[in-house]
Motif scaffolding. Structure first.
Motif, PDB file in Angstrom:
ATOM      1  N   GLU A  75       0.832  -1.201   0.000  1.00 44.33           N
ATOM      2  CA  GLU A  75       0.000   0.000   0.000  1.00 44.33           C
ATOM      3  C   GLU A  75       0.868   1.254   0.000  1.00 44.33           C
ATOM      4  O   GLU A  75       0.612   2.213  -0.745  1.00 44.33           O
ATOM      5  CB  GLU A  75      -0.918  -0.006   1.219  1.00 44.33           C
ATOM      6  N   GLU A  76       1.925   1.255   0.817  1.00 47.18           N
ATOM      7  CA  GLU A  76       2.830   2.415   0.873  1.00 47.18           C
ATOM      8  C   GLU A  76       3.545   2.599  -0.459  1.00 47.18           C
ATOM      9  O   GLU A  76       3.659   3.718  -0.971  1.00 47.18           O
ATOM     10  CB  GLU A  76       3.845   2.218   2.003  1.00 47.18           C
ATOM     11  N   SER A  79       1.651   4.198  -3.281  1.00 40.66           N
ATOM     12  CA  SER A  79       1.225   5.578  -3.027  1.00 40.66           C
ATOM     13  C   SER A  79       2.231   6.612  -3.514  1.00 40.66           C
ATOM     14  O   SER A  79       1.964   7.806  -3.434  1.00 40.66           O
ATOM     15  CB  SER A  79       0.987   5.777  -1.519  1.00 40.66           C
TER      16      SER A  79
END
Length: 304
Positions: A75-76, A79
């Motif tokens: 997820e990081e 981003s």
């Protein structure tokens, strides 16, 4: 086309078979008594099939924690620009730092991992890569490939100089796009391989005849030479199939040049000495998110 095809069955250990006998490790100067466990059969499998595995090396709960850490890192990475590199439609690779997963020490200090690295690559092996592949829903068949061109040591001496360990975070099912490998093709050598990694499509039928799909479950770990021709298959499910990748080099290999892992000084101090002596990465005051360097040209081509 000039292809050196891997030998089959009893001849699959190659010209240096006496060094690859089931009774002793391959790497010269390594005494079997110095290993944590006997991995002679696994070393032989690496030289014959190009892949081996240890079922139930970890508990399913350990693998579930790994899955949580991978999901957070994924997820990081998605981003920010350069956080995840495409390996084809709906398929990504992300390199991470060791302290981003709670089970790093348990992984690299596992007796099977330590013993296999030492027996295959020698006592001075180096941990150079930690990352993960994530085939999402809609990922398509990758082209058959190896992960880097064949090193000269392998070409001249039929000797392996690196290993890739894979750890699944899910129980793999048929519709999830399982990993597919063509055993024995680590020795295939041809000037027709594009970028030294992608065999011509005329060879695909031979790889399909050899192909074996793998269905690891949580807690299993595999080891392979990334020279063995392989691919990810189409994910026809609504589930992702994250797989952790641990890359290990022998003294002659230079795969670490394509990776950029680091540990903080505080984390370094917590590591056992026998982990530190093998961990080849920068030691920093503060971690910087990894910008992916390990692209494999051609995998963005889509369905092959």
């Amino acid at each position: 086309m000039n292809v050196s095809v891997s030998p089959d069955s009893a001849d699959s250990r190659g010209s240096r078979g006496s060094r690859r006998s089931l009774g002793s490790p391959v790497f010269p100067g390594v005494d079997a008594a110095a290993l944590d466990i006997d991995v002679s059969a696994e070393v032989a499998a690496l030289y014959s099939d190009g892949i081996t595995a240890r079922k139930g090396a970890f508990t399913p709960e350990w693998a579930d924690r790994l899955g949580e850490d991978v999901a957070k890192a994924f997820e990081e990475a998605r981003s920010r620009p350069g956080g995840a590199v495409g390996r084809g439609p709906n398929r990504y690779y992300v390199e991470i730092h060791p302290e981003q997963i709670r089970g790093f020490v348990e992984l690299v200090d596992h007796p099977w991992v330590r013993s296999l690295c030492t027996a295959t690559l020698g006592p001075d092996y180096r941990i150079v890569e930690l990352g993960f592949d994530v085939p999402l829903e809609g990922a398509v068949n990758q082209p058959w490939h190896r992960d880097f061109p064949m090193p000269e040591e392998t070409r001249r001496e039929r000797r392996l100089t690196s290993l890739a360990f894979n750890v699944t975070t899910v129980d793999t099912e048929e519709d999830m796009g399982p990993f597919e490998i063509a055993p024995g093709t680590q020795w295939d050598d041809s000037e027709d391989f594009e970028h030294g990694m992608f065999p011509p499509k005329a060879d695909y039928d031979r790889y399909l005849r050899r192909a074996v799909r793998k269905y690891p479950r949580r807690g299993d770990i595999s080891a392979r030479t990334a020279l063995t021709i392989h691919r990810g298959t189409a994910n026809q499910s609504a589930k992702s199939r994250p797989v952790l990748v641990l890359g290990v080099d022998g003294p002659e290999a230079n795969n670490g040049e394509r990776h950029d892992a680091a540990v903080t000084r505080a984390y370094w101090e917590t590591l056992p000495e026998r982990v530190r002596r093998h961990l080849d990465c920068a030691i920093v005051d503060e971690l910087t998110p990894v910008t992916q360097l390990h692209t494999i040209e051609g995998l963005v081509m889509g369905d092959a």
